[in-house]
Motif scaffolding. Structure first.
Motif, PDB file in Angstrom:
ATOM      1  N   ALA A 176       0.821  -1.209   0.000  1.00 58.84           N
ATOM      2  CA  ALA A 176       0.000   0.000   0.000  1.00 58.84           C
ATOM      3  C   ALA A 176       0.857   1.263   0.000  1.00 58.84           C
ATOM      4  O   ALA A 176       1.976   1.281   0.520  1.00 58.84           O
ATOM      5  CB  ALA A 176      -0.919   0.007   1.220  1.00 58.84           C
ATOM      6  N   THR A 177       0.319   2.316  -0.578  1.00 58.65           N
ATOM      7  CA  THR A 177       0.955   3.627  -0.482  1.00 58.65           C
ATOM      8  C   THR A 177       0.866   4.113   0.961  1.00 58.65           C
ATOM      9  O   THR A 177      -0.177   3.970   1.606  1.00 58.65           O
ATOM     10  CB  THR A 177       0.254   4.631  -1.410  1.00 58.65           C
ATOM     11  OG1 THR A 177       0.347   4.156  -2.755  1.00 58.65           O
ATOM     12  CG2 THR A 177       0.889   6.005  -1.306  1.00 58.65           C
ATOM     13  N   SER A 178       1.950   4.674   1.463  1.00 54.97           N
ATOM     14  CA  SER A 178       1.961   5.084   2.870  1.00 54.97           C
ATOM     15  C   SER A 178       2.405   6.530   3.028  1.00 54.97           C
ATOM     16  O   SER A 178       3.091   7.087   2.164  1.00 54.97           O
ATOM     17  CB  SER A 178       2.892   4.178   3.684  1.00 54.97           C
ATOM     18  OG  SER A 178       4.246   4.381   3.304  1.00 54.97           O
ATOM     19  N   GLU A 179       1.993   7.116   4.153  1.00 51.18           N
ATOM     20  CA  GLU A 179       2.542   8.396   4.584  1.00 51.18           C
ATOM     21  C   GLU A 179       3.820   8.088   5.352  1.00 51.18           C
ATOM     22  O   GLU A 179       3.789   7.416   6.383  1.00 51.18           O
ATOM     23  CB  GLU A 179       1.544   9.135   5.479  1.00 51.18           C
ATOM     24  CG  GLU A 179       0.318   9.645   4.761  1.00 51.18           C
ATOM     25  CD  GLU A 179       0.637  10.735   3.760  1.00 51.18           C
ATOM     26  OE1 GLU A 179       1.607  11.493   3.997  1.00 51.18           O
ATOM     27  OE2 GLU A 179      -0.064  10.827   2.736  1.00 51.18           O
ATOM     28  N   ARG A 180       4.937   8.556   4.845  1.00 53.44           N
ATOM     29  CA  ARG A 180       6.245   8.231   5.416  1.00 53.44           C
ATOM     30  C   ARG A 180       6.734   9.412   6.250  1.00 53.44           C
ATOM     31  O   ARG A 180       6.770  10.543   5.768  1.00 53.44           O
ATOM     32  CB  ARG A 180       7.228   7.926   4.282  1.00 53.44           C
ATOM     33  CG  ARG A 180       8.614   7.492   4.708  1.00 53.44           C
ATOM     34  CD  ARG A 180       9.459   7.224   3.460  1.00 53.44           C
ATOM     35  NE  ARG A 180      10.783   6.730   3.779  1.00 53.44           N
ATOM     36  CZ  ARG A 180      11.819   7.498   4.077  1.00 53.44           C
ATOM     37  NH1 ARG A 180      11.673   8.821   4.108  1.00 53.44           N
ATOM     38  NH2 ARG A 180      12.998   6.973   4.350  1.00 53.44           N
ATOM     39  N   ARG A 181       7.088   9.140   7.503  1.00 53.21           N
ATOM     40  CA  ARG A 181       7.559  10.191   8.401  1.00 53.21           C
ATOM     41  C   ARG A 181       8.756   9.697   9.205  1.00 53.21           C
ATOM     42  O   ARG A 181       8.848   8.511   9.531  1.00 53.21           O
ATOM     43  CB  ARG A 181       6.453  10.609   9.387  1.00 53.21           C
ATOM     44  CG  ARG A 181       5.232  11.251   8.751  1.00 53.21           C
ATOM     45  CD  ARG A 181       5.543  12.638   8.208  1.00 53.21           C
ATOM     46  NE  ARG A 181       4.350  13.327   7.756  1.00 53.21           N
ATOM     47  CZ  ARG A 181       3.788  13.190   6.570  1.00 53.21           C
ATOM     48  NH1 ARG A 181       4.317  12.345   5.692  1.00 53.21           N
ATOM     49  NH2 ARG A 181       2.702  13.873   6.249  1.00 53.21           N
ATOM     50  N   GLU A 182       9.643  10.615   9.537  1.00 49.74           N
ATOM     51  CA  GLU A 182      10.711  10.279  10.471  1.00 49.74           C
ATOM     52  C   GLU A 182      10.087   9.849  11.793  1.00 49.74           C
ATOM     53  O   GLU A 182       9.133  10.463  12.279  1.00 49.74           O
ATOM     54  CB  GLU A 182      11.619  11.491  10.707  1.00 49.74           C
ATOM     55  CG  GLU A 182      12.451  11.899   9.505  1.00 49.74           C
ATOM     56  CD  GLU A 182      13.570  10.907   9.215  1.00 49.74           C
ATOM     57  OE1 GLU A 182      14.003  10.205  10.163  1.00 49.74           O
ATOM     58  OE2 GLU A 182      13.996  10.827   8.049  1.00 49.74           O
ATOM     59  N   GLY A 183      10.608   8.778  12.382  1.00 52.32           N
ATOM     60  CA  GLY A 183      10.087   8.326  13.662  1.00 52.32           C
ATOM     61  C   GLY A 183      10.351   9.343  14.759  1.00 52.32           C
ATOM     62  O   GLY A 183      11.262  10.173  14.653  1.00 52.32           O
ATOM     63  N   LEU A 184       9.561   9.282  15.814  1.00 52.14           N
ATOM     64  CA  LEU A 184       9.796  10.174  16.946  1.00 52.14           C
ATOM     65  C   LEU A 184      11.116   9.842  17.627  1.00 52.14           C
ATOM     66  O   LEU A 184      11.731  10.696  18.257  1.00 52.14           O
ATOM     67  CB  LEU A 184       8.642  10.064  17.948  1.00 52.14           C
ATOM     68  CG  LEU A 184       7.278  10.510  17.421  1.00 52.14           C
ATOM     69  CD1 LEU A 184       6.214  10.308  18.484  1.00 52.14           C
ATOM     70  CD2 LEU A 184       7.322  11.961  16.972  1.00 52.14           C
ATOM     71  N   GLY A 185      11.535   8.581  17.509  1.00 57.12           N
ATOM     72  CA  GLY A 185      12.853   8.158  17.975  1.00 57.12           C
ATOM     73  C   GLY A 185      13.649   7.686  16.772  1.00 57.12           C
ATOM     74  O   GLY A 185      13.795   8.395  15.790  1.00 57.12           O
ATOM     75  N   HIS A 186      14.151   6.461  16.838  1.00 54.35           N
ATOM     76  CA  HIS A 186      14.849   5.873  15.700  1.00 54.35           C
ATOM     77  C   HIS A 186      13.839   5.368  14.668  1.00 54.35           C
ATOM     78  O   HIS A 186      12.712   5.011  14.991  1.00 54.35           O
ATOM     79  CB  HIS A 186      15.713   4.691  16.156  1.00 54.35           C
ATOM     80  CG  HIS A 186      16.891   5.080  16.996  1.00 54.35           C
ATOM     81  ND1 HIS A 186      17.856   5.961  16.568  1.00 54.35           N
ATOM     82  CD2 HIS A 186      17.260   4.692  18.245  1.00 54.35           C
ATOM     83  CE1 HIS A 186      18.776   6.106  17.505  1.00 54.35           C
ATOM     84  NE2 HIS A 186      18.434   5.351  18.539  1.00 54.35           N
ATOM     85  N   GLY A 187      14.274   5.291  13.417  1.00 51.96           N
ATOM     86  CA  GLY A 187      13.485   4.632  12.389  1.00 51.96           C
ATOM     87  C   GLY A 187      12.562   5.548  11.610  1.00 51.96           C
ATOM     88  O   GLY A 187      12.448   6.746  11.875  1.00 51.96           O
ATOM     89  N   ILE A 188      11.898   4.935  10.639  1.00 50.46           N
ATOM     90  CA  ILE A 188      10.934   5.610   9.778  1.00 50.46           C
ATOM     91  C   ILE A 188       9.556   5.006  10.026  1.00 50.46           C
ATOM     92  O   ILE A 188       9.406   3.780  10.076  1.00 50.46           O
ATOM     93  CB  ILE A 188      11.304   5.448   8.284  1.00 50.46           C
ATOM     94  CG1 ILE A 188      12.693   6.032   8.010  1.00 50.46           C
ATOM     95  CG2 ILE A 188      10.252   6.104   7.395  1.00 50.46           C
ATOM     96  CD1 ILE A 188      12.790   7.525   8.215  1.00 50.46           C
ATOM     97  N   GLU A 189       8.555   5.856  10.182  1.00 45.34           N
ATOM     98  CA  GLU A 189       7.177   5.393  10.341  1.00 45.34           C
ATOM     99  C   GLU A 189       6.467   5.410   8.991  1.00 45.34           C
ATOM    100  O   GLU A 189       6.599   6.362   8.225  1.00 45.34           O
ATOM    101  CB  GLU A 189       6.414   6.295  11.313  1.00 45.34           C
ATOM    102  CG  GLU A 189       6.934   6.283  12.728  1.00 45.34           C
ATOM    103  CD  GLU A 189       6.162   7.242  13.624  1.00 45.34           C
ATOM    104  OE1 GLU A 189       5.154   7.819  13.156  1.00 45.34           O
ATOM    105  OE2 GLU A 189       6.575   7.419  14.780  1.00 45.34           O
TER     106      GLU A 189
END
Length: 216
Positions: A176-189
């Motif tokens: 699925a197409t997703s909204e990609r954001r920097e995680g609040l900590g490590h990683g990508i959401e």
């Protein structure tokens, strides 16, 4: 969420007890994860918001009113009376249903199985939810709460489940197409919101740490 060592983070939260601030109940850790429909409502609102605004912590809040309404529906489905409308009071449903409580104890005691790193939940032939973790060690501490949360719910469909349907459900999230954001900590959401599925994933360069998906 993966919090960097020594970091202080602003974390968006969602309340599951509408009457909390007028109650004398002490704060405590619950033994049940929020049921899938409550989690779906929360994630649906977060994904919808991120599609129109930025990604700072203050902009990742869910629709609190919608979540409280979802909690109300779950408590009503279970026939549970809760003066403060607390999702945690759903435990009373398990306590009075001895067969369901026995099933919870049996499943909690049996799992996770060796090498197991996820759960796919089917109601009859219909796949309704999935929680996937990078390793069995990440799944293990969540296992009892996941089992209890899904056995709070009565099946919503009949028929026979299959591994093929489970794999297609997971593939639907992955593709699925997703909204990609920097995680609040490590990683990508990654936040997913389609006409068939709602979900999210926390991803590092080498692994998907956790992903959850819920059917509409």
């Amino acid at each position: 969420m993966l919090v960097p060592a020594g970091a202080t983070l602003e974390i968006p939260v969602t309340c599951l007890e509408q009457g909390r601030w007028g109650s004398r109940r002490e704060f405590s850790s619950g033994e049940v994860m929020a049921p899938r429909r409550v989690r779906r409502t929360k994630q649906d609102a977060v994904a919808a918001r991120l599609a129109t605004v930025g990604g700072r912590a203050a902009e990742r809040h869910s629709d609190q009113g919608a979540v409280w309404h979802s909690v109300d529906l779950e408590l009503d489905r279970m026939g549970v009376s809760s003066p403060s409308r607390a999702m945690a009071d759903g435990d009373a449903y398990l306590e009075r249903d001895t067969r369901r409580s026995a099933a919870v104890a049996d499943l909690v005691g049996k799992g996770p199985l060796p090498g197991q790193c996820g759960v796919v939940v089917a109601h009859g032939r219909r796949i309704v939810a999935a929680d996937l973790f990078a390793t069995p060690d990440l799944l293990r501490p969540h296992w009892p709460a996941l089992v209890r949360s899904h056995l709070l719910e009565r099946p919503t469909s009949d028929g026979h489940h299959s591994a093929g349907r489970a794999l297609r459900f997971i593939g639907r999230l992955a593709g699925a197409t997703s909204e990609r954001r920097e995680g609040l900590g490590h990683g990508i959401e990654h936040h997913v919101r389609t006409d068939r599925i709602v979900g999210q994933a926390l991803v590092l360069p080498t692994a998907c740490i956790h992903a959850a998906a819920f059917a509409r």
